[in-house]
Enzyme design. Structure first.
Site, PDB file in Angstrom:
ATOM      1  N   ARG A  59       0.845  -1.191   0.000  1.00 44.22           N
ATOM      2  CA  ARG A  59       0.000   0.000   0.000  1.00 44.22           C
ATOM      3  C   ARG A  59       0.883   1.245   0.000  1.00 44.22           C
ATOM      4  NH1 ARG A  59      -0.215   1.640   5.419  1.00 44.22           N
ATOM      5  NH2 ARG A  59      -1.990   2.963   5.008  1.00 44.22           N
ATOM      6  N   ARG A  89      -3.760  10.228   2.234  1.00 45.80           N
ATOM      7  CA  ARG A  89      -4.784  10.706   3.161  1.00 45.80           C
ATOM      8  C   ARG A  89      -5.624  11.769   2.482  1.00 45.80           C
ATOM      9  NH1 ARG A  89      -0.877  11.734   8.082  1.00 45.80           N
ATOM     10  NH2 ARG A  89      -0.372   9.564   8.562  1.00 45.80           N
ATOM     11  N   ARG A 100      19.943  -3.985   3.184  1.00 43.10           N
ATOM     12  CA  ARG A 100      20.346  -2.675   2.707  1.00 43.10           C
ATOM     13  C   ARG A 100      21.008  -1.926   3.848  1.00 43.10           C
ATOM     14  NH1 ARG A 100      16.633   1.066   1.505  1.00 43.10           N
ATOM     15  NH2 ARG A 100      14.862  -0.106   2.305  1.00 43.10           N
ATOM     16  N   ARG A 112      17.574  11.619   1.811  1.00 46.06           N
ATOM     17  CA  ARG A 112      16.990  12.629   2.689  1.00 46.06           C
ATOM     18  C   ARG A 112      18.055  13.341   3.507  1.00 46.06           C
ATOM     19  NH1 ARG A 112      13.672   9.122   7.249  1.00 46.06           N
ATOM     20  NH2 ARG A 112      15.487   8.041   8.061  1.00 46.06           N
ATOM     21  N   GLU A 116      21.618  11.070   3.888  1.00 44.40           N
ATOM     22  CA  GLU A 116      21.559   9.608   3.855  1.00 44.40           C
ATOM     23  C   GLU A 116      21.647   9.086   2.420  1.00 44.40           C
ATOM     24  OE1 GLU A 116      18.848   8.750   7.817  1.00 44.40           O
ATOM     25  OE2 GLU A 116      18.102   8.112   5.859  1.00 44.40           O
ATOM     26  N   TYR A 162      12.474  -6.418   9.778  1.00 42.16           N
ATOM     27  CA  TYR A 162      12.538  -5.030  10.199  1.00 42.16           C
ATOM     28  C   TYR A 162      11.609  -4.864  11.395  1.00 42.16           C
ATOM     29  CZ  TYR A 162      12.359  -0.146  10.808  1.00 42.16           C
ATOM     30  OH  TYR A 162      12.445   1.080  11.412  1.00 42.16           O
ATOM     31  N   ASP A 171      10.349  -1.994  14.319  1.00 43.11           N
ATOM     32  CA  ASP A 171      10.446  -0.700  14.963  1.00 43.11           C
ATOM     33  C   ASP A 171      10.835  -0.931  16.419  1.00 43.11           C
ATOM     34  OD1 ASP A 171      10.010   1.394  13.166  1.00 43.11           O
ATOM     35  OD2 ASP A 171       7.854   1.007  13.104  1.00 43.11           O
TER      36      ASP A 171
HETATM   37  P1  FDA Z   1      19.911  -3.564  17.429  1.00 43.04           P
HETATM   38  O1  FDA Z   1      20.519  -3.617  16.091  1.00 43.04           O
HETATM   39  O2  FDA Z   1      19.541  -2.253  17.984  1.00 43.04           O
HETATM   40  O3  FDA Z   1      20.889  -4.267  18.461  1.00 43.04           O
HETATM   41  C1  FDA Z   1      21.627  -5.436  18.146  1.00 43.04           C
HETATM   42  C2  FDA Z   1      22.997  -5.320  18.790  1.00 43.04           C
HETATM   43  O4  FDA Z   1      23.680  -6.573  18.679  1.00 43.04           O
HETATM   44  C3  FDA Z   1      23.886  -4.283  18.122  1.00 43.04           C
HETATM   45  O5  FDA Z   1      24.273  -3.292  19.037  1.00 43.04           O
HETATM   46  C4  FDA Z   1      25.088  -5.093  17.617  1.00 43.04           C
HETATM   47  O6  FDA Z   1      26.317  -4.412  17.740  1.00 43.04           O
HETATM   48  C5  FDA Z   1      25.050  -6.305  18.532  1.00 43.04           C
HETATM   49  N1  FDA Z   1      25.724  -7.465  17.950  1.00 43.04           N
HETATM   50  C6  FDA Z   1      25.516  -7.995  16.732  1.00 43.04           C
HETATM   51  N2  FDA Z   1      26.356  -9.037  16.533  1.00 43.04           N
HETATM   52  C7  FDA Z   1      27.103  -9.160  17.668  1.00 43.04           C
HETATM   53  C8  FDA Z   1      28.149 -10.037  18.075  1.00 43.04           C
HETATM   54  N3  FDA Z   1      28.605 -10.993  17.273  1.00 43.04           N
HETATM   55  N4  FDA Z   1      28.696  -9.873  19.279  1.00 43.04           N
HETATM   56  C9  FDA Z   1      28.272  -8.884  20.124  1.00 43.04           C
HETATM   57  N5  FDA Z   1      27.288  -8.026  19.791  1.00 43.04           N
HETATM   58  C10 FDA Z   1      26.709  -8.161  18.571  1.00 43.04           C
HETATM   59  N6  FDA Z   1      12.559   2.257  14.898  1.00 43.04           N
HETATM   60  C11 FDA Z   1      11.564   3.067  15.314  1.00 43.04           C
HETATM   61  O7  FDA Z   1      10.733   2.658  16.118  1.00 43.04           O
HETATM   62  N7  FDA Z   1      11.514   4.369  14.855  1.00 43.04           N
HETATM   63  C12 FDA Z   1      12.418   4.866  13.986  1.00 43.04           C
HETATM   64  O8  FDA Z   1      12.320   6.022  13.587  1.00 43.04           O
HETATM   65  C13 FDA Z   1      13.468   4.015  13.537  1.00 43.04           C
HETATM   66  N8  FDA Z   1      14.402   4.460  12.665  1.00 43.04           N
HETATM   67  C14 FDA Z   1      15.374   3.613  12.195  1.00 43.04           C
HETATM   68  C15 FDA Z   1      16.297   4.081  11.269  1.00 43.04           C
HETATM   69  C16 FDA Z   1      17.272   3.212  10.785  1.00 43.04           C
HETATM   70  C17 FDA Z   1      18.268   3.720   9.768  1.00 43.04           C
HETATM   71  C18 FDA Z   1      17.311   1.884  11.223  1.00 43.04           C
HETATM   72  C19 FDA Z   1      18.315   0.918  10.674  1.00 43.04           C
HETATM   73  C20 FDA Z   1      16.399   1.415  12.156  1.00 43.04           C
HETATM   74  C21 FDA Z   1      15.418   2.282  12.652  1.00 43.04           C
HETATM   75  N9  FDA Z   1      14.503   1.852  13.602  1.00 43.04           N
HETATM   76  C22 FDA Z   1      13.510   2.693  14.023  1.00 43.04           C
HETATM   77  C23 FDA Z   1      14.534   0.465  14.099  1.00 43.04           C
HETATM   78  C24 FDA Z   1      15.314   0.297  15.397  1.00 43.04           C
HETATM   79  O9  FDA Z   1      16.658   0.638  15.191  1.00 43.04           O
HETATM   80  C25 FDA Z   1      15.165  -1.166  15.856  1.00 43.04           C
HETATM   81  O10 FDA Z   1      13.833  -1.412  16.212  1.00 43.04           O
HETATM   82  C26 FDA Z   1      16.003  -1.545  17.044  1.00 43.04           C
HETATM   83  O11 FDA Z   1      17.333  -1.221  16.805  1.00 43.04           O
HETATM   84  C27 FDA Z   1      15.873  -3.036  17.270  1.00 43.04           C
HETATM   85  O12 FDA Z   1      16.609  -3.422  18.382  1.00 43.04           O
HETATM   86  P2  FDA Z   1      17.424  -4.773  18.386  1.00 43.04           P
HETATM   87  O13 FDA Z   1      17.868  -4.956  19.790  1.00 43.04           O
HETATM   88  O14 FDA Z   1      16.629  -5.856  17.768  1.00 43.04           O
HETATM   89  O15 FDA Z   1      18.656  -4.550  17.394  1.00 43.04           O
END
Ligand code: FDA
Length: 385
Positions: free
Chosen positions: A176, A180, A254, A285, A308, A356, A358
């Site tokens: 979608r 709005r 990506r 952006r 970005e 993905y 949030d």
């Molecule tokens: P996250 O990636 O935060 O944490 C995983 C951790 O594991 C990392 O710190 C990494 O270093 C660690 N790790 C990985 N492998 C490892 C290893 N081998 N040894 C030790 N440590 C290791 N959400 C939202 O609600 N609003 C928003 O506006 C945005 N905007 C946004 C922008 C962009 C560019 C991205 C990429 C993402 C967002 N998000 C978002 C999503 C948000 O970032 C996401 O929901 C959280 O990071 C998820 O948390 P996690 O703990 O799952 O992963």
């Protein structure tokens, strides 16, 4: 590891939520590691040393959720500002409000339209696809919003995001495109929205401040895996393909390259996020961080902006958005099967589940896993994985 009851790999929202719950609710000892030199995962932010402006290091993070449980949970660790996100898009030197709304449509077609007139106009423009099944992403978008709006706001932006002509992208990428038929230009529809009053990192500091939580930063799980006691329960939030040494293939992601610049002006663009819809501009952006916190008295001489650039990730890059092609889905299913066979490892978070998420979804999923997996493990001896 003598007194460690649980190892958590990754100090993002998923790992931090589990660590906090296990220490506070179960009084168990947690070792939380992250290969980065900071807590917070991708939600990490820091106050820029030159300007004092809070900068989200891994891209703009806007907190929003419809989930009251998650909202109440997080409110134990932070208050939220009343920031409401709004996005604008530049197309051919004009600025339009996003997502496409009655204001955008009226401005773009240069006439005043009632909601019914706008609906009829878009339906008429989308009719070029009537009776045909969209063969690619471009046709799908045209079937949803018609060609003129697609070409102005979607085509160039999508091509830059995917580095691929939308005619070569599969139609299922979009289900979608929000339009709005009101002048409401709030970006999110969720009941709860705001930004943490003291910044994102303060949330993590408060969640993890507990005598039973030990944090080790700059530690890669794979450098200590072979030294772990057999059967130590593990919460793993790193990439699932890396855990299995990429043996079933590599999952596609990506990534974004962030180009940060400090400018000698108090205000560069008048709002936090400006999309660039045209393909002639190479970035997708520009973020201007001061506008996320209008309540703060930041200095007025300088501002911080980040451009970005989107591209597909290589193994050394930060994985941000799952590409999720059919091939990726097949590979992931094979990993998931193998993950289910690991009795002492629970895979969670966006990297561990190749989804993905949030922030509110990552926290919500961690709270669920705490109840369904972790509590039964510690109280009834059930497998954690
Ligand atoms: P996250 O990636 O935060 O944490 C995983 C951790 O594991 C990392 O710190 C990494 O270093 C660690 N790790 C990985 N492998 C490892 C290893 N081998 N040894 C030790 N440590 C290791 N959400 C939202 O609600 N609003 C928003 O506006 C945005 N905007 C946004 C922008 C962009 C560019 C991205 C990429 C993402 C967002 N998000 C978002 C999503 C948000 O970032 C996401 O929901 C959280 O990071 C998820 O948390 P996690 O703990 O799952 O992963």
């Amino acid at each position: 590891f003598a007194d460690v009851d649980l190892l958590v790999v990754g100090a993002g929202f998923y790992g931090a939520t589990i660590a906090e719950r296990v220490a506070n609710e179960l009084q168990k000892n947690v070792l939380l590691i992250d290969r980065r030199n900071h807590i917070g995962g991708n939600a990490y932010s820091e106050f820029d040393s030159e300007t004092g402006i809070e900068v989200h290091r891994y891209g703009a993070h806007l907190f929003h959720t419809p989930n009251e449980l998650v909202w109440n949970y997080l409110n134990q660790f932070t208050a939220f500002t009343d920031y409401k996100h709004r996005v604008y898009s530049t197309h051919r030197d004009q600025v339009y409000s996003m997502p496409i709304n009655l204001g955008t449509i009226s401005q773009f077609f240069n006439r005043r339209l009632s909601p019914d007139q706008a609906r009829a106009l878009i339906a008429d423009q989308a009719a070029e696809m009537a009776g045909r099944h969209p063969a690619n992403m471009e046709e799908k978008a045209i079937s949803l919003i018609g060609r003129p709006l697609y070409e102005a706001f979607i085509r160039g932006y999508t091509a830059k995001q995917w580095q691929t002509d939308p005619r070569d992208l599969p139609e299922h990428i979009i289900t979608r495109l929000p339009v709005r038929y009101t002048f409401d230009n709030r970006y999110f529809n969720d009941k709860y929205e705001g930004l943490p009053v003291d910044g994102y990192t303060a949330i993590f500091e408060r969640m993890l401040k507990h005598s039973r939580i030990q944090i080790a930063l700059g530690v890669d799980f794979f450098s200590l895996k072979s030294t772990l006691p057999a059967g130590l329960p593990i919460i793993y939030t790193g990439p699932i393909d890396r855990y299995f040494d990429y043996s079933e293939g590599e999952l596609g992601w990506r990534t974004i390259d962030f180009e940060k610049e400090t400018l000698n002006t108090g205000d560069f663009q008048g709002m936090a996020v400006m999309n660039y819809a045209d393909e002639t501009i190479p970035y997708t952006r520009i973020l201007e961080f001061r506008h996320f916190n209008p309540e703060r008295s930041y200095q007025t001489e300088k501002t911080v902006v980040v451009r970005e650039y989107s591209r597909s990730a290589k193994r050394v890059d930060e994985p941000y958005y799952p590409i999720d092609t059919r091939r990726d889905k097949e590979i992931f299913l094979r990993y998931r099967e193998r993950a289910e066979a690991e009795a002492n490892v629970h895979f969670g978070g966006r990297l561990g589940t190749y989804r993905y998420l949030d922030m509110h979804q990552a926290i919500g999923a961690a709270l669920k896993a705490f109840d369904s997996r972790i509590v039964p493990h510690f109280t009834e001896g059930r497998a954690i994985g």
